[in-house]
Design a protein around this motif. Structure first.
Motif, PDB file in Angstrom:
ATOM      1  N   GLU A   6       0.829  -1.198   0.000  1.00 16.36           N
ATOM      2  CA  GLU A   6       0.000   0.000   0.000  1.00 16.36           C
ATOM      3  C   GLU A   6       0.868   1.255   0.000  1.00 16.36           C
ATOM      4  OE1 GLU A   6      -2.121  -3.049   2.732  1.00 16.36           O
ATOM      5  OE2 GLU A   6      -0.082  -2.296   2.435  1.00 16.36           O
ATOM      6  N   PHE A   7       0.376   2.294  -0.645  1.00 14.32           N
ATOM      7  CA  PHE A   7       1.045   3.584  -0.692  1.00 14.32           C
ATOM      8  C   PHE A   7       0.017   4.687  -0.482  1.00 14.32           C
ATOM      9  CE2 PHE A   7       3.435   0.740  -3.442  1.00 14.32           C
ATOM     10  CZ  PHE A   7       4.741   0.926  -3.004  1.00 14.32           C
ATOM     11  N   GLY A   8       0.459   5.845  -0.012  1.00 10.56           N
ATOM     12  CA  GLY A   8      -0.376   7.025   0.014  1.00 10.56           C
ATOM     13  C   GLY A   8      -0.870   7.483   1.361  1.00 10.56           C
ATOM     14  N   GLY A   9      -0.599   6.737   2.418  1.00  7.22           N
ATOM     15  CA  GLY A   9      -1.027   7.163   3.730  1.00  7.22           C
ATOM     16  C   GLY A   9      -0.282   8.401   4.188  1.00  7.22           C
ATOM     17  N   GLY A  10      -0.820   9.044   5.225  1.00  3.64           N
ATOM     18  CA  GLY A  10      -0.181  10.233   5.743  1.00  3.64           C
ATOM     19  C   GLY A  10      -1.086  10.997   6.675  1.00  3.64           C
ATOM     20  N   SER A  17      -8.433  15.275   1.880  1.00  6.69           N
ATOM     21  CA  SER A  17      -8.488  14.078   1.051  1.00  6.69           C
ATOM     22  C   SER A  17      -7.146  13.371   0.996  1.00  6.69           C
ATOM     23  CB  SER A  17      -8.897  14.440  -0.380  1.00  6.69           C
ATOM     24  OG  SER A  17     -10.184  15.015  -0.432  1.00  6.69           O
ATOM     25  N   LEU A  18      -7.213  12.073   0.787  1.00 15.52           N
ATOM     26  CA  LEU A  18      -6.047  11.249   0.520  1.00 15.52           C
ATOM     27  C   LEU A  18      -6.428  10.198  -0.504  1.00 15.52           C
ATOM     28  CD1 LEU A  18      -4.459  10.486   4.026  1.00 15.52           C
ATOM     29  CD2 LEU A  18      -3.443  11.866   2.207  1.00 15.52           C
ATOM     30  N   ARG A  19      -5.441   9.729  -1.252  1.00 11.86           N
ATOM     31  CA  ARG A  19      -5.659   8.641  -2.190  1.00 11.86           C
ATOM     32  C   ARG A  19      -4.652   7.538  -1.894  1.00 11.86           C
ATOM     33  NH1 ARG A  19      -8.456   8.005  -6.926  1.00 11.86           N
ATOM     34  NH2 ARG A  19      -7.667   6.412  -8.383  1.00 11.86           N
ATOM     35  N   LEU A  20      -5.165   6.365  -1.569  1.00  6.94           N
ATOM     36  CA  LEU A  20      -4.331   5.209  -1.305  1.00  6.94           C
ATOM     37  C   LEU A  20      -4.260   4.323  -2.538  1.00  6.94           C
ATOM     38  CD1 LEU A  20      -5.658   4.128   2.219  1.00  6.94           C
ATOM     39  CD2 LEU A  20      -3.909   5.838   1.661  1.00  6.94           C
ATOM     40  N   SER A  21      -3.122   3.693  -2.730  1.00  7.70           N
ATOM     41  CA  SER A  21      -2.955   2.749  -3.820  1.00  7.70           C
ATOM     42  C   SER A  21      -2.391   1.444  -3.283  1.00  7.70           C
ATOM     43  CB  SER A  21      -2.024   3.312  -4.893  1.00  7.70           C
ATOM     44  OG  SER A  21      -2.575   4.459  -5.502  1.00  7.70           O
ATOM     45  N   SER A  80      -7.104   1.383  -6.014  1.00  8.73           N
ATOM     46  CA  SER A  80      -6.967   2.647  -5.310  1.00  8.73           C
ATOM     47  C   SER A  80      -8.168   2.882  -4.412  1.00  8.73           C
ATOM     48  CB  SER A  80      -6.833   3.801  -6.296  1.00  8.73           C
ATOM     49  OG  SER A  80      -5.656   3.693  -7.069  1.00  8.73           O
ATOM     50  N   LEU A  81      -7.974   3.733  -3.425  1.00  6.60           N
ATOM     51  CA  LEU A  81      -9.049   4.172  -2.548  1.00  6.60           C
ATOM     52  C   LEU A  81      -8.948   5.682  -2.413  1.00  6.60           C
ATOM     53  CD1 LEU A  81     -11.390   3.158  -0.709  1.00  6.60           C
ATOM     54  CD2 LEU A  81      -9.761   3.333   1.190  1.00  6.60           C
ATOM     55  N   GLN A  82      -9.882   6.384  -3.038  1.00 10.94           N
ATOM     56  CA  GLN A  82      -9.957   7.830  -2.915  1.00 10.94           C
ATOM     57  C   GLN A  82     -10.789   8.167  -1.690  1.00 10.94           C
ATOM     58  OE1 GLN A  82      -8.532  10.348  -4.811  1.00 10.94           O
ATOM     59  NE2 GLN A  82      -9.365  11.729  -3.253  1.00 10.94           N
ATOM     60  N   MET A  83     -10.231   8.933  -0.774  1.00 12.17           N
ATOM     61  CA  MET A  83     -10.892   9.278   0.475  1.00 12.17           C
ATOM     62  C   MET A  83     -11.064  10.790   0.548  1.00 12.17           C
ATOM     63  SD  MET A  83      -8.884   6.703   3.080  1.00 12.17           S
ATOM     64  CE  MET A  83      -7.316   7.537   2.825  1.00 12.17           C
ATOM     65  N   ASP A  84     -12.307  11.230   0.583  1.00  9.74           N
ATOM     66  CA  ASP A  84     -12.633  12.648   0.646  1.00  9.74           C
ATOM     67  C   ASP A  84     -13.407  12.953   1.920  1.00  9.74           C
ATOM     68  OD1 ASP A  84     -13.403  12.410  -2.855  1.00  9.74           O
ATOM     69  OD2 ASP A  84     -11.546  13.178  -1.956  1.00  9.74           O
ATOM     70  N   PHE A  85     -13.440  14.213   2.289  1.00  7.90           N
ATOM     71  CA  PHE A  85     -14.165  14.668   3.474  1.00  7.90           C
ATOM     72  C   PHE A  85     -13.792  13.832   4.690  1.00  7.90           C
ATOM     73  CE2 PHE A  85     -16.852  15.464  -0.272  1.00  7.90           C
ATOM     74  CZ  PHE A  85     -16.911  16.846  -0.217  1.00  7.90           C
TER      75      PHE A  85
END
Length: 124
Positions: A6-10, A17-21, A80-85
């Motif tokens: 997994e990538f994209g955490g933070g 928003s964040l986008r995980l892959s 991918s996981l796009q996370m908004d709000f």
């Protein structure tokens, strides 16, 4: 054994928003449903989102419905996981998982390979 990464955490502020892959070697999960799970401190791991082998069936946990979006790119052998709000309660370690079959499931027992997890922290 299949290896998922997994990538994209933070760290992100509430409302952000964040986008995980999640990536694997070529053809690793071409014929499998895939899912995202998360585990917050002191809590059990829970289902977040899942997608069928062909991307035509998608399922979300009620807690993230309308805010998260799962997708897959089989040419790139990735999901991918796009996370908004984002909310503080979204803070957790997020895991990518490969399903044992074609269909989406919310049950951990229907997944047979897991990534190492990536930390998502939502805080002011």
């Amino acid at each position: 054994q299949v290896q998922l990464v997994e990538f994209g955490g933070g760290l992100v502020q509430p409302g952000g928003s964040l986008r995980l892959s999640c990536a694997a070697s070529e053809s690793t999960f071409r014929w499998n449903a895939m899912g995202w799970f998360r585990q917050a401190p002191g809590k059990e791991r829970e289902f977040v989102a899942g997608i069928s082998w062909n991307g035509k069936w998608i399922d979300y946990a009620d807690s993230v419905k309308g805010r998260y979006s799962i997708s897959r790119d089989d040419a790139a052998n990735a999901i991918s996981l796009q996370m908004d709000f984002l909310k503080p309660e979204d803070t957790a370690v997020y895991y990518c998982a490969r399903g044992t079959g074609l269909a989406v499931s919310q049950n951990e027992s229907q997944y047979d390979a897991w990534g190492q997890g990536t930390q998502v922290t939502v805080s002011s």
